[in-house]
Write a protein that holds these residues in place. Structure first.
Motif, PDB file in Angstrom:
ATOM      1  N   PHE A 153       0.568  -1.339   0.646  1.00  0.00           N
ATOM      2  CA  PHE A 153       0.428   0.115  -0.343  1.00  0.00           C
ATOM      3  C   PHE A 153       0.883   1.456  -0.362  1.00  0.00           C
ATOM      4  CE2 PHE A 153      -3.341  -3.104   2.322  1.00  0.00           C
ATOM      5  CZ  PHE A 153      -4.087  -3.058   1.131  1.00  0.00           C
ATOM      6  N   HIS A 154       1.822   1.376   0.119  1.00  0.00           N
ATOM      7  CA  HIS A 154       2.845   2.542   0.257  1.00  0.00           C
ATOM      8  C   HIS A 154       3.356   3.080  -1.275  1.00  0.00           C
ATOM      9  CE1 HIS A 154       6.278   4.797   1.316  1.00  0.00           C
ATOM     10  NE2 HIS A 154       6.194   4.663   1.937  1.00  0.00           N
ATOM     11  N   PRO A 155       2.954   4.535  -1.044  1.00  0.00           N
ATOM     12  CA  PRO A 155       2.221   5.368  -2.019  1.00  0.00           C
ATOM     13  C   PRO A 155       3.510   5.263  -2.985  1.00  0.00           C
ATOM     14  CG  PRO A 155       1.823   6.869  -0.396  1.00  0.00           C
ATOM     15  CD  PRO A 155       2.642   5.092   0.101  1.00  0.00           C
ATOM     16  N   ASP A 156       5.077   5.028  -2.466  1.00  0.00           N
ATOM     17  CA  ASP A 156       5.866   4.228  -3.643  1.00  0.00           C
ATOM     18  C   ASP A 156       6.386   4.013  -4.360  1.00  0.00           C
ATOM     19  OD1 ASP A 156       7.144   6.880  -1.976  1.00  0.00           O
ATOM     20  OD2 ASP A 156       8.445   6.018  -1.028  1.00  0.00           O
ATOM     21  N   ARG A 157       5.258   2.806  -3.705  1.00  0.00           N
ATOM     22  CA  ARG A 157       5.465   1.518  -4.364  1.00  0.00           C
ATOM     23  C   ARG A 157       4.592   1.285  -5.831  1.00  0.00           C
ATOM     24  NH1 ARG A 157       9.148  -3.060  -3.009  1.00  0.00           N
ATOM     25  NH2 ARG A 157       7.919  -4.490  -3.641  1.00  0.00           N
ATOM     26  N   ASN A 158       3.308   2.023  -5.508  1.00  0.00           N
ATOM     27  CA  ASN A 158       2.479   2.244  -6.778  1.00  0.00           C
ATOM     28  C   ASN A 158       2.535   3.534  -7.300  1.00  0.00           C
ATOM     29  OD1 ASN A 158       0.513   0.190  -5.062  1.00  0.00           O
ATOM     30  ND2 ASN A 158       0.498   1.266  -3.591  1.00  0.00           N
ATOM     31  N   GLY A 159       2.792   3.692  -7.422  1.00  0.00           N
ATOM     32  CA  GLY A 159       4.005   4.877  -8.741  1.00  0.00           C
ATOM     33  C   GLY A 159       3.351   6.507  -8.100  1.00  0.00           C
ATOM     34  N   GLY A 160       3.773   6.628  -6.864  1.00  0.00           N
ATOM     35  CA  GLY A 160       2.702   7.848  -6.112  1.00  0.00           C
ATOM     36  C   GLY A 160       1.391   7.938  -6.159  1.00  0.00           C
ATOM     37  N   ASP A 161       0.680   6.682  -6.615  1.00  0.00           N
ATOM     38  CA  ASP A 161      -0.959   6.589  -6.249  1.00  0.00           C
ATOM     39  C   ASP A 161      -1.197   6.877  -4.458  1.00  0.00           C
ATOM     40  OD1 ASP A 161      -3.688   6.714  -7.034  1.00  0.00           O
ATOM     41  OD2 ASP A 161      -3.214   4.593  -6.951  1.00  0.00           O
ATOM     42  N   ARG A 162      -2.537   8.122  -4.670  1.00  0.00           N
ATOM     43  CA  ARG A 162      -2.003   8.061  -3.315  1.00  0.00           C
ATOM     44  C   ARG A 162      -3.775   7.907  -2.567  1.00  0.00           C
ATOM     45  NH1 ARG A 162       0.651  13.810  -1.273  1.00  0.00           N
ATOM     46  NH2 ARG A 162      -0.617  12.743   0.889  1.00  0.00           N
ATOM     47  N   SER A 163      -4.446   7.245  -3.386  1.00  0.00           N
ATOM     48  CA  SER A 163      -5.601   5.803  -3.255  1.00  0.00           C
ATOM     49  C   SER A 163      -5.319   5.241  -2.266  1.00  0.00           C
ATOM     50  CB  SER A 163      -6.014   5.628  -4.364  1.00  0.00           C
ATOM     51  OG  SER A 163      -5.412   4.752  -4.775  1.00  0.00           O
ATOM     52  N   TYR A 164      -4.286   4.572  -2.046  1.00  0.00           N
ATOM     53  CA  TYR A 164      -3.725   3.527  -1.087  1.00  0.00           C
ATOM     54  C   TYR A 164      -3.160   4.678   0.303  1.00  0.00           C
ATOM     55  CZ  TYR A 164      -3.579   0.068  -5.238  1.00  0.00           C
ATOM     56  OH  TYR A 164      -4.234   0.004  -5.847  1.00  0.00           O
ATOM     57  N   GLU A 165      -3.194   5.775   0.654  1.00  0.00           N
ATOM     58  CA  GLU A 165      -3.556   6.180   2.169  1.00  0.00           C
ATOM     59  C   GLU A 165      -3.884   5.514   2.588  1.00  0.00           C
ATOM     60  OE1 GLU A 165      -2.387  10.221   1.585  1.00  0.00           O
ATOM     61  OE2 GLU A 165      -0.613   9.669   0.410  1.00  0.00           O
ATOM     62  N   THR A 166      -5.699   5.666   3.140  1.00  0.00           N
ATOM     63  CA  THR A 166      -6.300   5.627   4.214  1.00  0.00           C
ATOM     64  C   THR A 166      -6.555   3.502   4.188  1.00  0.00           C
ATOM     65  OG1 THR A 166      -8.166   6.435   2.749  1.00  0.00           O
ATOM     66  CG2 THR A 166      -9.119   4.579   4.761  1.00  0.00           C
ATOM     67  N   ALA A 167      -5.708   2.717   3.403  1.00  0.00           N
ATOM     68  CA  ALA A 167      -5.686   1.480   3.493  1.00  0.00           C
ATOM     69  C   ALA A 167      -4.364   1.110   4.704  1.00  0.00           C
ATOM     70  CB  ALA A 167      -5.769   0.572   2.127  1.00  0.00           C
ATOM     71  N   LEU A 168      -3.220   1.997   4.156  1.00  0.00           N
ATOM     72  CA  LEU A 168      -1.837   1.731   4.823  1.00  0.00           C
ATOM     73  C   LEU A 168      -1.997   2.282   5.686  1.00  0.00           C
ATOM     74  CD1 LEU A 168       1.278   1.415   3.983  1.00  0.00           C
ATOM     75  CD2 LEU A 168       1.578   4.145   4.284  1.00  0.00           C
ATOM     76  N   ALA A 169      -3.078   3.718   6.112  1.00  0.00           N
ATOM     77  CA  ALA A 169      -3.498   3.727   7.772  1.00  0.00           C
ATOM     78  C   ALA A 169      -3.586   3.028   8.437  1.00  0.00           C
ATOM     79  CB  ALA A 169      -4.040   5.146   7.909  1.00  0.00           C
ATOM     80  N   LYS A 170      -5.010   2.471   8.329  1.00  0.00           N
ATOM     81  CA  LYS A 170      -5.502   0.724   8.768  1.00  0.00           C
ATOM     82  C   LYS A 170      -4.872  -0.207   9.110  1.00  0.00           C
ATOM     83  CE  LYS A 170     -10.209   1.603   7.122  1.00  0.00           C
ATOM     84  NZ  LYS A 170     -11.497   1.244   6.014  1.00  0.00           N
ATOM     85  N   VAL A 171      -3.395  -0.246   8.455  1.00  0.00           N
ATOM     86  CA  VAL A 171      -2.366  -1.382   7.949  1.00  0.00           C
ATOM     87  C   VAL A 171      -1.786  -0.962   9.909  1.00  0.00           C
ATOM     88  CG1 VAL A 171      -0.333  -2.787   7.409  1.00  0.00           C
ATOM     89  CG2 VAL A 171      -2.906  -2.529   5.677  1.00  0.00           C
TER      90      VAL A 171
END
Length: 185
Positions: A153-171
């Motif tokens: 879920f880290h944005p650096d691994r997803n090409g800077g896509d910030r849509s995974y930030e919520t999932a990362l915060a939950k993790v």
């Protein structure tokens, strides 16, 4: 009794107001609250008590209903049994029982959740669901799964896509919860 500087609330009385009495009908309280009590001297509180009539304004039927010996007992109450009544085991997530003082009483009725017998709170269960881990996961499995999900879920691994930030915060929040939990100590 001491009057603490209060005088009787009855007009024209200069005796100390030692006894509390309900406010006069129509008296207003502060804001939405009830009106404050009146303080009366002994003579005036006796006069008030002698003139007080609980049944004033009631019909004969209402008085009869209020005087029945079992008034109020016809309401249904909850059942007192172990399956749904008063003697249910407490929620172990709500407190810590390090001396096993309370849990021992309910041990035969408690389902064993973890093989090591360590308790899980409700927040621990929710965190395990977030991390998609089993109830019996150990500290190594927890750390391994956390690392996998952070990489995913880290944005650096997803090409800077910030849509995974919520999932990362939950993790991250789930890992912090479990890391401090007695089940993973």
């Amino acid at each position: 009794m001491e009057a603490k500087g209060r005088l009787c609330a009855e007009p024209g009385c200069d005796q100390p107001g030692e006894f509390r009495a309900p406010p006069l009908e129509g008296a207003r309280g502060v804001g939405d609250g009830p009106a404050p009590y009146r303080w009366l001297c002994l003579d005036h509180v006796r006069e008030f008590n002698a003139g007080y009539n609980f049944f004033k304004g009631m019909s004969t039927e209402e008085i009869h209903d209020a005087q029945r010996p079992f008034a109020g007992w016809e309401r249904e109450t909850r059942a007192f049994n172990a399956s749904g009544g008063a003697d249910r085991p407490p929620r172990w997530a709500d407190f810590s029982d390090p001396l096993d003082a309370i849990q021992a009483r309910f041990r035969d009725r408690m389902p064993v959740e973890r093989k090591d017998g360590r308790p899980l709170s409700g927040a621990d269960r929710e965190a395990l669901r977030t991390l998609e881990l089993e109830v019996d996961a150990d500290r190594m499995a927890l750390r391994r799964r956390y690392s996998e999900l952070v990489r995913k879920f880290h944005p650096d691994r997803n090409g800077g896509d910030r849509s995974y930030e919520t999932a990362l915060a939950k993790v991250i929040a789930a890992y912090q919860q479990l890391k401090g939990s007695p089940a993973f100590a």
